[in-house]
Write a protein that holds these residues in place. Structure first.
Motif, PDB file in Angstrom:
ATOM      1  N   PHE A 263       0.915  -1.184  -0.053  1.00 48.57           N
ATOM      2  CA  PHE A 263      -0.043   0.038  -0.193  1.00 48.57           C
ATOM      3  C   PHE A 263       0.814   1.409  -0.022  1.00 48.57           C
ATOM      4  CE2 PHE A 263       0.219  -1.626   4.397  1.00 48.57           C
ATOM      5  CZ  PHE A 263       0.931  -0.621   5.106  1.00 48.57           C
ATOM      6  N   PRO A 264       0.415   2.460  -0.370  1.00 50.66           N
ATOM      7  CA  PRO A 264       1.197   3.550  -0.443  1.00 50.66           C
ATOM      8  C   PRO A 264       1.785   4.029   1.054  1.00 50.66           C
ATOM      9  CG  PRO A 264      -0.794   3.712  -1.595  1.00 50.66           C
ATOM     10  CD  PRO A 264      -1.033   2.805  -0.962  1.00 50.66           C
ATOM     11  N   TYR A 265       3.222   4.165   1.026  1.00 53.43           N
ATOM     12  CA  TYR A 265       3.884   4.575   2.415  1.00 53.43           C
ATOM     13  C   TYR A 265       5.199   5.014   1.928  1.00 53.43           C
ATOM     14  CZ  TYR A 265       7.132   0.460   2.527  1.00 53.43           C
ATOM     15  OH  TYR A 265       8.032  -0.624   2.509  1.00 53.43           O
ATOM     16  N   PHE A 266       5.827   5.821   2.996  1.00 48.38           N
ATOM     17  CA  PHE A 266       7.259   6.270   2.750  1.00 48.38           C
ATOM     18  C   PHE A 266       7.730   6.376   4.158  1.00 48.38           C
ATOM     19  CE2 PHE A 266       4.850  10.426   2.862  1.00 48.38           C
ATOM     20  CZ  PHE A 266       5.819  11.166   3.915  1.00 48.38           C
ATOM     21  N   LYS A 267       9.007   6.289   4.239  1.00 44.13           N
ATOM     22  CA  LYS A 267       9.868   6.612   5.639  1.00 44.13           C
ATOM     23  C   LYS A 267      10.825   7.527   5.453  1.00 44.13           C
ATOM     24  CE  LYS A 267      12.717   2.357   4.903  1.00 44.13           C
ATOM     25  NZ  LYS A 267      12.851   1.170   5.636  1.00 44.13           N
TER      26      LYS A 267
ATOM     27  N   CYS B  94      -0.545  15.575   0.787  1.00 45.51           N
ATOM     28  CA  CYS B  94      -1.611  15.610  -0.174  1.00 45.51           C
ATOM     29  C   CYS B  94      -0.692  15.054  -1.574  1.00 45.51           C
ATOM     30  CB  CYS B  94      -1.756  16.971  -0.503  1.00 45.51           C
ATOM     31  SG  CYS B  94      -2.872  17.672   0.342  1.00 45.51           S
ATOM     32  N   GLU B  95       0.498  15.525  -1.882  1.00 43.95           N
ATOM     33  CA  GLU B  95       1.304  15.275  -3.175  1.00 43.95           C
ATOM     34  C   GLU B  95       1.601  13.865  -3.083  1.00 43.95           C
ATOM     35  OE1 GLU B  95       4.352  18.277  -3.554  1.00 43.95           O
ATOM     36  OE2 GLU B  95       2.824  19.690  -3.939  1.00 43.95           O
ATOM     37  N   LYS B  96       2.317  13.229  -1.927  1.00 41.74           N
ATOM     38  CA  LYS B  96       2.767  11.760  -1.797  1.00 41.74           C
ATOM     39  C   LYS B  96       1.241  10.821  -2.186  1.00 41.74           C
ATOM     40  CE  LYS B  96       6.929  12.330  -0.326  1.00 41.74           C
ATOM     41  NZ  LYS B  96       8.164  11.580  -1.365  1.00 41.74           N
ATOM     42  N   PHE B  97       0.478  11.103  -1.510  1.00 40.29           N
ATOM     43  CA  PHE B  97      -0.688  10.182  -1.685  1.00 40.29           C
ATOM     44  C   PHE B  97      -1.658  10.375  -2.367  1.00 40.29           C
ATOM     45  CE2 PHE B  97       0.904   9.301   3.020  1.00 40.29           C
ATOM     46  CZ  PHE B  97       1.747   8.313   2.494  1.00 40.29           C
ATOM     47  N   ASP B  98      -1.623  11.744  -3.141  1.00 37.61           N
ATOM     48  CA  ASP B  98      -2.824  11.983  -4.078  1.00 37.61           C
ATOM     49  C   ASP B  98      -4.122  12.178  -3.208  1.00 37.61           C
ATOM     50  OD1 ASP B  98      -3.833  12.907  -6.286  1.00 37.61           O
ATOM     51  OD2 ASP B  98      -4.300  10.561  -7.024  1.00 37.61           O
TER      52      ASP B  98
ATOM     53  N   PHE C 145       1.499   6.542   5.584  1.00 37.48           N
ATOM     54  CA  PHE C 145       0.957   5.840   4.950  1.00 37.48           C
ATOM     55  C   PHE C 145      -0.347   6.253   4.455  1.00 37.48           C
ATOM     56  CE2 PHE C 145       0.366   3.595   8.949  1.00 37.48           C
ATOM     57  CZ  PHE C 145      -0.801   3.351   9.014  1.00 37.48           C
ATOM     58  N   LYS C 146      -0.972   6.037   3.392  1.00 33.56           N
ATOM     59  CA  LYS C 146      -2.024   6.198   3.014  1.00 33.56           C
ATOM     60  C   LYS C 146      -3.046   4.901   3.492  1.00 33.56           C
ATOM     61  CE  LYS C 146      -5.108   7.104  -1.150  1.00 33.56           C
ATOM     62  NZ  LYS C 146      -4.952   7.329  -2.601  1.00 33.56           N
ATOM     63  N   VAL C 147      -4.311   5.473   3.986  1.00 34.65           N
ATOM     64  CA  VAL C 147      -5.334   4.445   4.899  1.00 34.65           C
ATOM     65  C   VAL C 147      -6.024   3.874   3.736  1.00 34.65           C
ATOM     66  CG1 VAL C 147      -7.153   4.114   6.318  1.00 34.65           C
ATOM     67  CG2 VAL C 147      -5.343   5.651   7.034  1.00 34.65           C
ATOM     68  N   THR C 148      -5.650   2.491   3.666  1.00 34.10           N
ATOM     69  CA  THR C 148      -6.619   1.682   2.482  1.00 34.10           C
ATOM     70  C   THR C 148      -7.020   0.443   3.115  1.00 34.10           C
ATOM     71  OG1 THR C 148      -4.539   0.370   1.913  1.00 34.10           O
ATOM     72  CG2 THR C 148      -4.807   2.410   0.782  1.00 34.10           C
ATOM     73  N   ASP C 149      -7.913  -0.474   2.541  1.00 31.42           N
ATOM     74  CA  ASP C 149      -8.407  -1.755   3.171  1.00 31.42           C
ATOM     75  C   ASP C 149      -7.324  -2.612   3.463  1.00 31.42           C
ATOM     76  OD1 ASP C 149     -11.141  -0.451   2.741  1.00 31.42           O
ATOM     77  OD2 ASP C 149     -11.595  -1.337   0.701  1.00 31.42           O
ATOM     78  N   ASN C 150      -6.295  -2.502   2.638  1.00 33.98           N
ATOM     79  CA  ASN C 150      -5.212  -3.488   2.810  1.00 33.98           C
ATOM     80  C   ASN C 150      -3.989  -2.915   3.608  1.00 33.98           C
ATOM     81  OD1 ASN C 150      -4.369  -2.011   0.718  1.00 33.98           O
ATOM     82  ND2 ASN C 150      -3.054  -3.750   0.024  1.00 33.98           N
TER      83      ASN C 150
END
Length: 210
Positions: free
Chosen positions: A21-25, A79-83, A158-163
């Motif tokens: 899922f979308p994330y960065f560290k 905003c820009e990282k996770f659209d 991280f972007k909150v997603t179902d997974n």
């Protein structure tokens, strides 16, 4: 004037991972001149669970860190990282100071959250357990793609997603962190804050009775 203690350029330049899922560290998200003072001034939270930042006393330079988080520049990066559009969404900040054996179980974040950012504020991390894992599924703690040590100023977003499965192998002891959430609505924020505040009051009540 408020001093910005977060290395926003490091967040901006951090590569975005998209699997699972979308994330960065960012391993060092706070300027070196401030990190030790921020760790030293982290509010005393000897109990497990999350505490609303508004319910604890903030001293400098920890207070400057909180102020550096709630800025247009910080929001723009998310905003820009996770659209996603979080510029006008309510922000909730909670603190944790102690990990219990039951903490860290595999979970995804609530759908009332759009994005989650964790900043760890421990001088060092020598334990094998207690390291947050980015997981491929909701049942196997050993099936992970990344492991984040909760050291001095380590950040995971991280972007909150179902997974968006994550968790950490059980650890009991001091484990200081800030959790920042952008929420879908003010009502969602009020609900989360109410339950965090109620939980804190119950813990204090139990502690007095011991």
């Amino acid at each position: 004037m408020m001093k910005n203690v977060i290395k926003l350029d490091s967040l901006d330049n951090a590569p975005l991972q998209t699997v699972p899922f979308p994330y960065f560290k960012v391993e060092e998200s706070i300027y070196p001149d401030y990190i030790q003072g921020i760790i030293n001034s982290f509010p005393d939270i000897p109990d497990g669970g999350s505490y609303n930042v508004d319910d604890v006393v903030l001293d400098e330079p920890f207070k400057s860190l909180i102020e550096s988080i709630d800025t247009p520049e910080f929001r723009r990066i998310i905003c820009e990282k996770f659209d996603v559009q979080v510029m006008d969404l309510p922000m909730m900040i909670t603190l944790r100071g102690y990990s219990r054996q039951k903490d860290g179980r595999i979970h995804t974040d609530s759908k009332t959250k759009v994005a989650t950012i964790l900043i760890y504020l421990n001088e060092k991390w020598e334990a094998d357990t207690g390291k947050l894992r980015v997981l491929n599924n909701g049942h196997d703690m050993d099936d992970y793609v990344d492991e984040i040590s909760p050291g001095p100023g380590t950040l995971l977003a991280f972007k909150v997603t179902d997974n968006c499965w994550h968790g950490y192998p059980a650890f009991e002891g001091k484990r200081q962190s800030i959790q920042i959430n952008f929420l879908t609505s003010a009502a969602a924020g009020n609900k989360h804050r109410f339950f965090h505040r109620l939980s804190a009051k119950l813990k204090r009540l139990v502690s007095r009775r011991k």
